[in-house]
Scaffold this active site. Structure first.
Site, PDB file in Angstrom:
ATOM      1  N   LYS A 280     -27.957   8.623  13.116  1.00 35.86           N
ATOM      2  CA  LYS A 280     -29.268   9.276  13.108  1.00 35.86           C
ATOM      3  C   LYS A 280     -29.137  10.751  12.775  1.00 35.86           C
ATOM      4  O   LYS A 280     -28.069  11.347  12.942  1.00 35.86           O
ATOM      5  CB  LYS A 280     -29.909   9.158  14.504  1.00 35.86           C
ATOM      6  CG  LYS A 280     -30.423   7.780  14.847  1.00 35.86           C
ATOM      7  CD  LYS A 280     -31.130   7.803  16.192  1.00 35.86           C
ATOM      8  CE  LYS A 280     -31.650   6.428  16.560  1.00 35.86           C
ATOM      9  NZ  LYS A 280     -32.717   5.945  15.670  1.00 35.86           N
ATOM     10  N   ARG A 354     -32.907  -5.105  17.838  1.00 34.12           N
ATOM     11  CA  ARG A 354     -33.191  -6.517  17.544  1.00 34.12           C
ATOM     12  C   ARG A 354     -31.924  -7.365  17.662  1.00 34.12           C
ATOM     13  O   ARG A 354     -31.995  -8.559  17.970  1.00 34.12           O
ATOM     14  CB  ARG A 354     -33.835  -6.624  16.154  1.00 34.12           C
ATOM     15  CG  ARG A 354     -33.002  -6.076  15.044  1.00 34.12           C
ATOM     16  CD  ARG A 354     -33.801  -5.755  13.777  1.00 34.12           C
ATOM     17  NE  ARG A 354     -34.496  -4.475  13.845  1.00 34.12           N
ATOM     18  CZ  ARG A 354     -35.266  -3.975  12.885  1.00 34.12           C
ATOM     19  NH1 ARG A 354     -35.448  -4.663  11.770  1.00 34.12           N
ATOM     20  NH2 ARG A 354     -35.848  -2.802  13.016  1.00 34.12           N
TER      21      ARG A 354
HETATM   22  N1  BES Z   1     -34.320   3.170  19.135  1.00 33.98           N
HETATM   23  C1  BES Z   1     -34.762   3.244  17.804  1.00 33.98           C
HETATM   24  C2  BES Z   1     -36.279   3.266  17.682  1.00 33.98           C
HETATM   25  C3  BES Z   1     -36.960   4.508  18.146  1.00 33.98           C
HETATM   26  C4  BES Z   1     -37.232   5.533  17.269  1.00 33.98           C
HETATM   27  C5  BES Z   1     -37.404   4.627  19.446  1.00 33.98           C
HETATM   28  C6  BES Z   1     -37.899   6.652  17.698  1.00 33.98           C
HETATM   29  C7  BES Z   1     -38.075   5.747  19.879  1.00 33.98           C
HETATM   30  C8  BES Z   1     -38.333   6.761  19.000  1.00 33.98           C
HETATM   31  C9  BES Z   1     -34.271   2.018  17.034  1.00 33.98           C
HETATM   32  O1  BES Z   1     -33.049   1.515  17.418  1.00 33.98           O
HETATM   33  C10 BES Z   1     -34.118   2.450  15.605  1.00 33.98           C
HETATM   34  O2  BES Z   1     -33.293   3.260  15.349  1.00 33.98           O
HETATM   35  N2  BES Z   1     -34.953   1.895  14.733  1.00 33.98           N
HETATM   36  C11 BES Z   1     -34.915   2.233  13.365  1.00 33.98           C
HETATM   37  C12 BES Z   1     -35.051   0.975  12.568  1.00 33.98           C
HETATM   38  C13 BES Z   1     -34.818   1.158  11.102  1.00 33.98           C
HETATM   39  C14 BES Z   1     -33.368   1.493  10.842  1.00 33.98           C
HETATM   40  C15 BES Z   1     -35.234  -0.097  10.395  1.00 33.98           C
HETATM   41  C16 BES Z   1     -36.079   3.167  13.085  1.00 33.98           C
HETATM   42  O3  BES Z   1     -37.159   2.948  13.649  1.00 33.98           O
HETATM   43  O4  BES Z   1     -35.882   4.135  12.359  1.00 33.98           O
HETATM   44 MN    MN Z   2     -31.446   2.459  16.438  1.00 33.30          MN
END
Ligand code: BES
Ligand code: MN
Ligand code: ZN
Length: 495
Positions: A280, A354
């Site tokens: 991230k 997921r």
């Molecule tokens: N934990 C995150 C989702 C999230 C993002 C929660 C912001 C709270 C605030 C999840 O694991 C994630 O990183 N999701 C990605 C999915 C993408 C790579 C398809 C996302 O939402 O960017």
């Molecule tokens: Mn994630």
């Protein structure tokens, strides 16, 4: 803090602090008017002087009213009488709670829930009041050095209800509120703790402690060798880059009939989500310590049920791990085999939620659940779609979706339905495995849910994406305790 519902009017009540509701234009609630008479119209005099206009959310502390039934009076603005609603009632409570907690009162009497609030019955009038005060009293586990802040002195909140007829409902309301507050406070504590303290093993320890404290709760903790034996390749692929061992926490609450099918609650427990190899961006990465809020909400909800000795069977299932980059981490393009046998191409290691949930959902089948609800901070796309107000709900069963939507409306912990199913699932196609773990950006909350949907065939299932509602950002950064109120409301409605 103790919560009590009382039918006795303000006139005869003695209290450290009476909270008197005032509408714009100076109209007092019936019980506040009672109090005013007992105080020789001193509240009326303050209003005549023009010191308080009754604007919604305003408060004014009258610290010394001389002899009388209340050592202090907090005036709480209720806004215009015409606009009086559930929303303004809750807003007035949210403003009054910190003001009462700031003063030195040990005991407070609420005189603003007696009259009618549109669409809110006596049970919810009392429950909202106790819940909002209980939530306001919450303090983040202090990891700051130096003197600890003193906890507020308030240890008893009395909620005046309109009359004898309302008393039983109001008493049930404060009882349920106390349980929701106890559960949500556990959820908030766990979510607010940093990831170096709140590890998968820490969550497992909290589950064990719950089982020790409540005879109706049983905890079972599975370690990585057992997860391997179960074939949880998707779950294990997320933890492979981390030095912290993963855990699968199984928490059974048996309050219902021996044979009756449980509701399964499956909570995402990523104690830190760095994104893994698909790392991230640095800004706000610290907030990914909150990525275990689904897990924390499962523990909090089970605790609330145990406090209430609710007559229902529930099984909490929490896959807990970290998502970290390292030489042993899963790489984009890796293909893993889930417990269901379906293979997944991990195109983005940041779509890890997921992957752990699909194996936990498969595991839930062994309990033959009446319904399965997973709770997860699953997608940023959900925050884009719904903001911080509603959790998203996706479901393969309209009746279950309606029940959860209704519970969310009643408990003011609302969710909004989004689509899930075949057409979104098709976006997950892969040339190399049964399907991939990500699609494009479009409809991201629904494609994530549709990934899970592939694992719940034949189950009555709903998914709550709480990415926007689980925690607040900015100056008041911290866990909200949602959606414990929603889940408890739903589960109680099944008893
Ligand atoms: N934990 C995150 C989702 C999230 C993002 C929660 C912001 C709270 C605030 C999840 O694991 C994630 O990183 N999701 C990605 C999915 C993408 C790579 C398809 C996302 O939402 O960017
Ligand atoms: Mn994630
Ligand atoms: Zn995540």
């Amino acid at each position: 803090m103790e919560f009590v519902a009382e039918s006795r009017g303000g006139r005869r009540a003695r209290t450290d602090c009476a909270v008197a509701g005032v509408h714009e234009g100076g109209e007092l609630t019936a019980e506040a008017a009672d109090l005013d008479r007992a105080l020789g119209r001193r509240i009326t005099r303050v209003l005549r002087q023009g010191d308080f206009a009754g604007r919604l959310g305003d408060t004014l502390l009258l610290p010394d009213l001389g002899p009388g039934p209340a050592a202090r009076v907090l005036l709480a603005g209720l806004g215009s009488r015409k606009g009086w609603s559930r929303r303004s009632y809750r807003r007035a409570l949210s403003a009054a709670a910190p003001a009462v907690l700031r003063c030195g009162a040990r005991d407070a009497l609420l005189l603003l829930s007696a009259g009618d609030v549109p669409e809110v019955d006596a049970y919810y009038r009392a429950r909202y009041a106790a819940e909002l005060f209980g939530q306001a009293r919450y303090q983040i586990p202090a990891l700051k050095s130096g003197r600890r802040p003193k906890p507020p002195r308030l240890d008893r909140l009395r909620v005046a209800c309109a009359g004898r007829a309302d008393l039983a409902a109001a008493q049930r309301g404060v009882l349920h509120a106390a349980a929701v507050v106890a559960g949500a406070s556990l959820t908030r504590d766990l979510a607010n703790l940093p990831a170096n303290v709140c590890t998968p093993s820490h969550l497992a320890g909290v589950a064990r402690a719950l089982a020790r404290a409540h005879r109706r709760i049983r905890a079972r903790i599975l370690g990585e060798p057992e997860l391997k034996r179960l074939g949880m390749g998707a779950f294990l692929s997320v933890t492979s880059g981390s030095d912290e061992p993963a855990r699968l926490i199984v928490l059974e609450y048996r309050g219902g009939k021996a044979g009756s099918a449980p509701v399964a609650l499956v909570g995402k427990g990523v104690t830190f989500d760095s994104g893994g190899i698909s790392l991230k961006d640095p800004p706000a990465m610290d907030e990914m310590k909150f990525d275990m809020t689904g897990a924390a909400a499962v523990l909090g909800t089970v605790k609330a049920l145990a406090v209430l000795e609710a007559r229902i069977n529930v099984v909490g299932i929490v896959p807990a791990c970290e998502n970290m980059p390292s030489g042993s981490a899963t790489k984009p393009g890796d293909i893993v085999t889930s417990m269901s046998g379906q293979t997944v191409e991990v195109l983005n290691t940041d779509a890890e939620g997921r992957l752990i949930l699909c194996d936990a959902l498969t595991y839930s089948r062994r309990f033959r659940p009446a319904a399965v609800i997973d709770i997860a901070t699953l997608t940023g796309a959900c925050v884009i779609a719904l903001g911080q107000h509603h959790s998203a709900i996706m479901s393969n069963n309209d009746a279950l979706a309606e029940q959860l939507l209704a519970a969310g409306r009643r408990s003011a912990d609302s969710c909004w339905r989004l689509p899930v199913g075949e057409e979104y699932f098709e976006q997950l196609k892969s040339n190399f495995a049964d399907f991939a773990n990500v699609a494009g950006r479009d409809g991201g909350a629904s494609t994530a849910a549709s990934f899970l949907w592939r694992f719940v065939d034949g189950l009555t299932w709903a998914h709550l994406d709480i990415a926007g509602t689980a925690y607040q950002t900015g100056a008041s950064k911290g866990s909200t305790g949602r959606p414990v109120a929603l889940l408890v409301d739903y589960l109680l409605s099944r008893t």
